[in-house]
Design a protein around this motif. Structure first.
Motif, PDB file in Angstrom:
ATOM      1  N   PRO A 145      72.665  -6.858  -0.428  1.00 46.84           N
ATOM      2  CA  PRO A 145      73.402  -6.717  -1.687  1.00 46.84           C
ATOM      3  C   PRO A 145      73.970  -5.309  -1.866  1.00 46.84           C
ATOM      4  N   VAL A 146      75.134  -5.254  -2.490  1.00 51.27           N
ATOM      5  CA  VAL A 146      75.704  -3.968  -2.912  1.00 51.27           C
ATOM      6  C   VAL A 146      74.907  -3.545  -4.136  1.00 51.27           C
ATOM      7  N   LEU A 147      74.372  -2.345  -4.116  1.00 49.87           N
ATOM      8  CA  LEU A 147      73.466  -1.901  -5.177  1.00 49.87           C
ATOM      9  C   LEU A 147      74.154  -1.116  -6.291  1.00 49.87           C
ATOM     10  N   GLU A 148      75.352  -0.613  -6.036  1.00 54.72           N
ATOM     11  CA  GLU A 148      76.041   0.175  -7.062  1.00 54.72           C
ATOM     12  C   GLU A 148      77.524  -0.155  -7.103  1.00 54.72           C
ATOM     13  N   PHE A 149      78.004  -0.340  -8.307  1.00 58.51           N
ATOM     14  CA  PHE A 149      79.424  -0.526  -8.582  1.00 58.51           C
ATOM     15  C   PHE A 149      79.791   0.524  -9.641  1.00 58.51           C
ATOM     16  N   PRO A 150      80.100   1.752  -9.228  1.00 57.37           N
ATOM     17  CA  PRO A 150      80.288   2.856 -10.175  1.00 57.37           C
ATOM     18  C   PRO A 150      81.355   2.603 -11.247  1.00 57.37           C
ATOM     19  N   LEU A 151      82.474   2.022 -10.882  1.00 52.93           N
ATOM     20  CA  LEU A 151      83.527   1.759 -11.864  1.00 52.93           C
ATOM     21  C   LEU A 151      83.030   0.784 -12.928  1.00 52.93           C
TER      22      LEU A 151
ATOM     23  N   TYR B 184      76.456  -7.673 -11.742  1.00 48.29           N
ATOM     24  CA  TYR B 184      76.147  -7.283 -10.365  1.00 48.29           C
ATOM     25  C   TYR B 184      75.924  -8.501  -9.464  1.00 48.29           C
ATOM     26  N   ARG B 185      75.288  -9.537  -9.998  1.00 47.76           N
ATOM     27  CA  ARG B 185      75.124 -10.760  -9.204  1.00 47.76           C
ATOM     28  C   ARG B 185      76.491 -11.374  -8.905  1.00 47.76           C
ATOM     29  N   VAL B 186      77.337 -11.461  -9.935  1.00 51.63           N
ATOM     30  CA  VAL B 186      78.681 -12.025  -9.747  1.00 51.63           C
ATOM     31  C   VAL B 186      79.449 -11.221  -8.699  1.00 51.63           C
TER      32      VAL B 186
ATOM     33  N   LEU C 129      77.450 -20.621   0.084  1.00 53.08           N
ATOM     34  CA  LEU C 129      76.607 -19.454   0.325  1.00 53.08           C
ATOM     35  C   LEU C 129      75.181 -19.906   0.634  1.00 53.08           C
ATOM     36  N   PRO C 130      74.527 -19.242   1.563  1.00 53.90           N
ATOM     37  CA  PRO C 130      73.142 -19.615   1.890  1.00 53.90           C
ATOM     38  C   PRO C 130      72.193 -19.372   0.713  1.00 53.90           C
ATOM     39  N   ARG C 131      71.252 -20.290   0.550  1.00 51.60           N
ATOM     40  CA  ARG C 131      70.251 -20.146  -0.522  1.00 51.60           C
ATOM     41  C   ARG C 131      69.532 -18.798  -0.421  1.00 51.60           C
ATOM     42  N   ALA C 132      69.248 -18.366   0.797  1.00 54.73           N
ATOM     43  CA  ALA C 132      68.517 -17.111   0.994  1.00 54.73           C
ATOM     44  C   ALA C 132      69.297 -15.930   0.430  1.00 54.73           C
ATOM     45  N   LEU C 133      70.590 -15.922   0.621  1.00 53.29           N
ATOM     46  CA  LEU C 133      71.416 -14.839   0.078  1.00 53.29           C
ATOM     47  C   LEU C 133      71.383 -14.858  -1.448  1.00 53.29           C
ATOM     48  N   ILE C 134      71.524 -16.051  -2.022  1.00 51.64           N
ATOM     49  CA  ILE C 134      71.497 -16.178  -3.487  1.00 51.64           C
ATOM     50  C   ILE C 134      70.161 -15.693  -4.030  1.00 51.64           C
TER      51      ILE C 134
ATOM     52  N   GLN D  40      69.493 -12.608  -6.557  1.00 52.48           N
ATOM     53  CA  GLN D  40      68.797 -12.873  -7.813  1.00 52.48           C
ATOM     54  C   GLN D  40      67.545 -12.005  -7.958  1.00 52.48           C
ATOM     55  N   SER D  41      66.824 -11.793  -6.867  1.00 51.58           N
ATOM     56  CA  SER D  41      65.608 -10.975  -6.976  1.00 51.58           C
ATOM     57  C   SER D  41      65.944  -9.484  -7.060  1.00 51.58           C
ATOM     58  N   THR D  42      67.060  -9.075  -6.469  1.00 55.71           N
ATOM     59  CA  THR D  42      67.483  -7.674  -6.550  1.00 55.71           C
ATOM     60  C   THR D  42      67.957  -7.336  -7.957  1.00 55.71           C
ATOM     61  N   PHE D  43      68.618  -8.306  -8.606  1.00 53.92           N
ATOM     62  CA  PHE D  43      69.152  -8.117  -9.960  1.00 53.92           C
ATOM     63  C   PHE D  43      68.612  -9.224 -10.862  1.00 53.92           C
ATOM     64  N   PRO D  44      67.366  -9.068 -11.359  1.00 49.92           N
ATOM     65  CA  PRO D  44      66.724 -10.129 -12.143  1.00 49.92           C
ATOM     66  C   PRO D  44      67.467 -10.447 -13.443  1.00 49.92           C
ATOM     67  N   ASP D  45      67.203 -11.608 -13.947  1.00 52.29           N
ATOM     68  CA  ASP D  45      67.909 -12.172 -15.100  1.00 52.29           C
ATOM     69  C   ASP D  45      67.772 -11.349 -16.385  1.00 52.29           C
TER      70      ASP D  45
END
Length: 179
Positions: free
Chosen positions: A3-9, A33-35, A137-142, A146-151
């Motif tokens: 996952p990309v961890l930062e979107f500065p803009l 971030y998930r989107v 998209l693979p379930r593993a990627l999703i 999701q775990s990197t950016f929790p709800d």
């Protein structure tokens, strides 16, 4: 794909609206971030998406908080347009507006800016459906995204606001959807 961890803009814009979003800020930021990560995966993109996508991502649901409504597409577009005016980027208005306006389109989008609008629409649906809709998209990627950016309560907030909208306007329960 990691996952990309930062979107500065995107973060810069969300910071500007932190007070309006209030306690939902972390949940909305993580949704955005998930989107964006799903968008990158669908688009087979390495690195950050174009500015129009990052800007639209920050604004796409913002009217929920600024205008306290589920009919948030027009206010979200207005806010994005004002932002682009202040940044002297009128060249992006049409593109950003299309990304926001069509992100809840029920059918595939095939008009202007389709190469970004359609994967953005798909990425948002992947997240809103909690990964039940995957667009290949693979379930593993999703699960990793999701775990990197929790709800942080984002989906619960949507359910609560949707129930309130239904009680107020049962003939128009989900005004953000477009055919």
């Amino acid at each position: 794909m990691n996952p990309v961890l930062e979107f500065p803009l995107t973060d810069e814009i969300l910071t500007e609206f932190a007070l309006a979003i209030g306690t939902d800020l972390q949940g909305y930021r993580n949704h955005v971030y998930r989107v964006l990560n799903f968008y990158c995966a669908i688009s087979d993109l390495q690195g950050l998406p174009c500015d129009a996508v990052q800007i639209a991502a920050a604004f796409h649901d913002l009217g929920i908080w600024t205008d306290n409504t589920l009919d948030y597409l027009p206010p979200s577009i207005r806010l994005a347009s004002e932002y682009l005016d202040t940044k002297q980027r009128p060249d992006l208005k049409e593109h950003v507006s299309a990304l926001i306006l069509e992100h809840h389109k029920v059918r595939p989008y095939r008009w202007a800016h389709a190469t970004t609008v359609e994967p953005f629409r798909q990425a948002d649906l992947i997240d809103v459906s909690l990964g039940r809709v995957r667009f290949g998209l693979p379930r593993a990627l999703i699960k990793t995204v999701q775990s990197t950016f929790p709800d942080h309560g984002f989906h619960a907030m949507l359910i609560k606001r949707s129930a309130r909208q239904f009680l107020r306007s049962p003939w128009r329960p989900l005004p953000m959807f477009r055919w």
